[in-house]
Design an enzyme around this catalytic site. Sequence first.
Site, PDB file in Angstrom:
ATOM      1  N   ASP A 294       0.867  -1.188   0.000  1.00  0.00           N
ATOM      2  CA  ASP A 294       0.000   0.000   0.000  1.00  0.00           C
ATOM      3  C   ASP A 294       0.902   1.236   0.000  1.00  0.00           C
ATOM      4  O   ASP A 294       1.787   1.375   0.839  1.00  0.00           O
ATOM      5  CB  ASP A 294      -0.886  -0.017   1.252  1.00  0.00           C
ATOM      6  CG  ASP A 294      -1.967   1.057   1.205  1.00  0.00           C
ATOM      7  OD1 ASP A 294      -3.153   0.705   1.370  1.00  0.00           O
ATOM      8  OD2 ASP A 294      -1.638   2.242   1.026  1.00  0.00           O
TER       9      ASP A 294
ATOM     10  N   ASP B 220      -3.882   2.271  -5.157  1.00  0.00           N
ATOM     11  CA  ASP B 220      -2.535   2.283  -4.581  1.00  0.00           C
ATOM     12  C   ASP B 220      -2.225   1.038  -3.766  1.00  0.00           C
ATOM     13  O   ASP B 220      -1.338   1.063  -2.939  1.00  0.00           O
ATOM     14  CB  ASP B 220      -2.339   3.542  -3.718  1.00  0.00           C
ATOM     15  CG  ASP B 220      -3.000   3.411  -2.355  1.00  0.00           C
ATOM     16  OD1 ASP B 220      -4.012   2.697  -2.252  1.00  0.00           O
ATOM     17  OD2 ASP B 220      -2.491   4.017  -1.398  1.00  0.00           O
ATOM     18  N   GLU B 221      -2.951  -0.038  -4.005  1.00  0.00           N
ATOM     19  CA  GLU B 221      -2.672  -1.223  -3.184  1.00  0.00           C
ATOM     20  C   GLU B 221      -3.039  -2.526  -3.863  1.00  0.00           C
ATOM     21  O   GLU B 221      -3.810  -2.537  -4.826  1.00  0.00           O
ATOM     22  CB  GLU B 221      -3.402  -1.109  -1.854  1.00  0.00           C
ATOM     23  CG  GLU B 221      -4.912  -1.102  -2.000  1.00  0.00           C
ATOM     24  CD  GLU B 221      -5.581  -1.007  -0.635  1.00  0.00           C
ATOM     25  OE1 GLU B 221      -5.828   0.129  -0.203  1.00  0.00           O
ATOM     26  OE2 GLU B 221      -5.853  -2.057  -0.026  1.00  0.00           O
TER      27      GLU B 221
HETATM   28  N1  DCP Z   1      -8.766   8.416  -1.468  1.00  0.00           N
HETATM   29  C1  DCP Z   1      -9.820   9.292  -1.720  1.00  0.00           C
HETATM   30  N2  DCP Z   1     -10.838   9.432  -0.804  1.00  0.00           N
HETATM   31  C2  DCP Z   1     -10.845   8.707   0.339  1.00  0.00           C
HETATM   32  C3  DCP Z   1      -9.777   7.806   0.612  1.00  0.00           C
HETATM   33  C4  DCP Z   1      -8.748   7.693  -0.321  1.00  0.00           C
HETATM   34  O1  DCP Z   1      -9.817   9.949  -2.771  1.00  0.00           O
HETATM   35  N3  DCP Z   1     -11.847   8.849   1.223  1.00  0.00           N
HETATM   36  C5  DCP Z   1      -7.662   8.322  -2.451  1.00  0.00           C
HETATM   37  C6  DCP Z   1      -6.528   9.241  -2.074  1.00  0.00           C
HETATM   38  C7  DCP Z   1      -5.488   8.340  -1.512  1.00  0.00           C
HETATM   39  C8  DCP Z   1      -5.725   7.028  -2.230  1.00  0.00           C
HETATM   40  O2  DCP Z   1      -7.130   7.002  -2.517  1.00  0.00           O
HETATM   41  O3  DCP Z   1      -4.174   8.844  -1.706  1.00  0.00           O
HETATM   42  C9  DCP Z   1      -5.323   5.809  -1.434  1.00  0.00           C
HETATM   43  O4  DCP Z   1      -6.080   5.734  -0.236  1.00  0.00           O
HETATM   44  P1  DCP Z   1      -5.502   5.196   1.133  1.00  0.00           P
HETATM   45  O5  DCP Z   1      -6.653   4.871   1.984  1.00  0.00           O
HETATM   46  O6  DCP Z   1      -4.504   4.125   0.878  1.00  0.00           O
HETATM   47  O7  DCP Z   1      -4.810   6.463   1.793  1.00  0.00           O
HETATM   48  P2  DCP Z   1      -3.422   7.175   1.489  1.00  0.00           P
HETATM   49  O8  DCP Z   1      -2.605   6.412   0.515  1.00  0.00           O
HETATM   50  O9  DCP Z   1      -3.709   8.582   1.104  1.00  0.00           O
HETATM   51  O10 DCP Z   1      -2.752   7.205   2.911  1.00  0.00           O
HETATM   52  P3  DCP Z   1      -2.044   6.036   3.754  1.00  0.00           P
HETATM   53  O11 DCP Z   1      -0.632   6.460   3.920  1.00  0.00           O
HETATM   54  O12 DCP Z   1      -2.790   6.010   5.037  1.00  0.00           O
HETATM   55  O13 DCP Z   1      -2.198   4.767   2.971  1.00  0.00           O
HETATM   56 CA    CA Z   2      -2.186   4.216   0.763  1.00  0.00          CA
HETATM   57 CA    CA Z   3      -4.827   2.090  -0.078  1.00  0.00          CA
END
Ligand code: DCP
Ligand code: CA
Ligand code: CA
Length: 377
Positions: free
Chosen positions: A21, A121-122
């Site tokens: 992730d 992203d995962e």
């Molecule tokens: N995303 C979004 N709205 C949300 C959650 C996520 O648009 N409510 C998008 C933005 C994030 C991406 O999806 O960058 C991946 O979500 P993640 O839940 O993996 O969160 P992040 O990668 O941003 O943070 P982390 O470091 O906690 O994985």
């Molecule tokens: Ca992420």
């Molecule tokens: Ca993710």
Amino acid sequence: MSTMLCAEESHSLDRVIGHVDLDYFYAQVEEVENPSIKRRPVMVCVFSGRTEESGVVSTANYKAREFGVHSGMPISQAKKLVKDANPVVIKMEHEKYEVISDRIMQMVRERVDTLEQTGIDEGFFDLSVSSAGDYQAARRIAEDIKEDLLREEGLTCSIGIGRSKAVAKLGSDMSKPGGLMIISPNSTQSFLGPLPASKLYGVGPKTGLLLGEMGIKTMGELSMANPLDLERKLGKKLSAYLIGASAGADDDPVREGLEPTQFSRIITLKQDTRNPNEALAQLSAGIGYIREKLVSSDKSFKTLGAIGVLTDLSIHTKSRTFDTPMNAASDIEENTLNLFIELGKTVDKDFRRVGLRVSGLANNVNQKSLSEFLQTR
Ligand code: DCP
Ligand code: CA
Ligand code: CA
């Protein structure tokens, strides 16, 4: 010892499953593009357009999270929290993150047995064969993935490795950001036992509440719950999964996605240019490739995205979603040209690479559904 492994042998070995992730993905991509913002709170936002400030935070970097900003928070609220910390607000550009995501997934796919992408992203991956069931070898593969990702894209990710999807996912969650956690088969039960049951992969808020009502707090308790009690509340299938998974014993396989969700092609121009017609002329083989993919899979698309990589290597995209799916070559060409004309207006340097991406794929309507097929036999 030979690292060759035949199929029969692999059954008797523990599986080696990973979950990767990316850390604060959209915001990290923006930081890579513009490193000077790294120390400031960065918020990538979706603007609804109603008022200048209406919309939500898509994601934020860890600096912004220190102030309490999180995904889904209204932009106005987030801005208040970080107002004294010189924040950066960036408009979300989904297609751009998709292009980078495609590249990363391809890189991971080349290093593992199978990859099941579960989000932008995962994804889960199976390393049982490429690590020959050896958790030290698996660690080295995961470290290679992390190093390549950092070198090639400038991005960090978190990886968990264990004997099941649920264990791997916990590993990546708990090692965030930037970590690597290996949970060996021997230590799986002692690792899982004390963790909150609500953290198990597949337990949403609703299931979490029901488990709480039953007095089940930890995964250890969940793994020893009375199956009949659990079934009454949650149904047979979910109960069986929860009892197995909380003990590290679910065997849900990593499934390579069978249906394509998008087709894309990027080419390097023979000569840098800002002229949309010239870019399109050089992209014609790419358009042909995508058209061929659509025809051979009998699909149409609803979203078309133009991708431009400029001479400074920054990525710029423009996309359009249509009401009805299309797949004619003339439609692709005409709309791609329009997107490149629009894109050309917003950039201040020549294109070095140009690309095209179709997504929102749907099966063509003339394709018989299974029930129709059975009826006409
Ligand atoms: N995303 C979004 N709205 C949300 C959650 C996520 O648009 N409510 C998008 C933005 C994030 C991406 O999806 O960058 C991946 O979500 P993640 O839940 O993996 O969160 P992040 O990668 O941003 O943070 P982390 O470091 O906690 O994985
Ligand atoms: Ca992420
Ligand atoms: Ca993710």
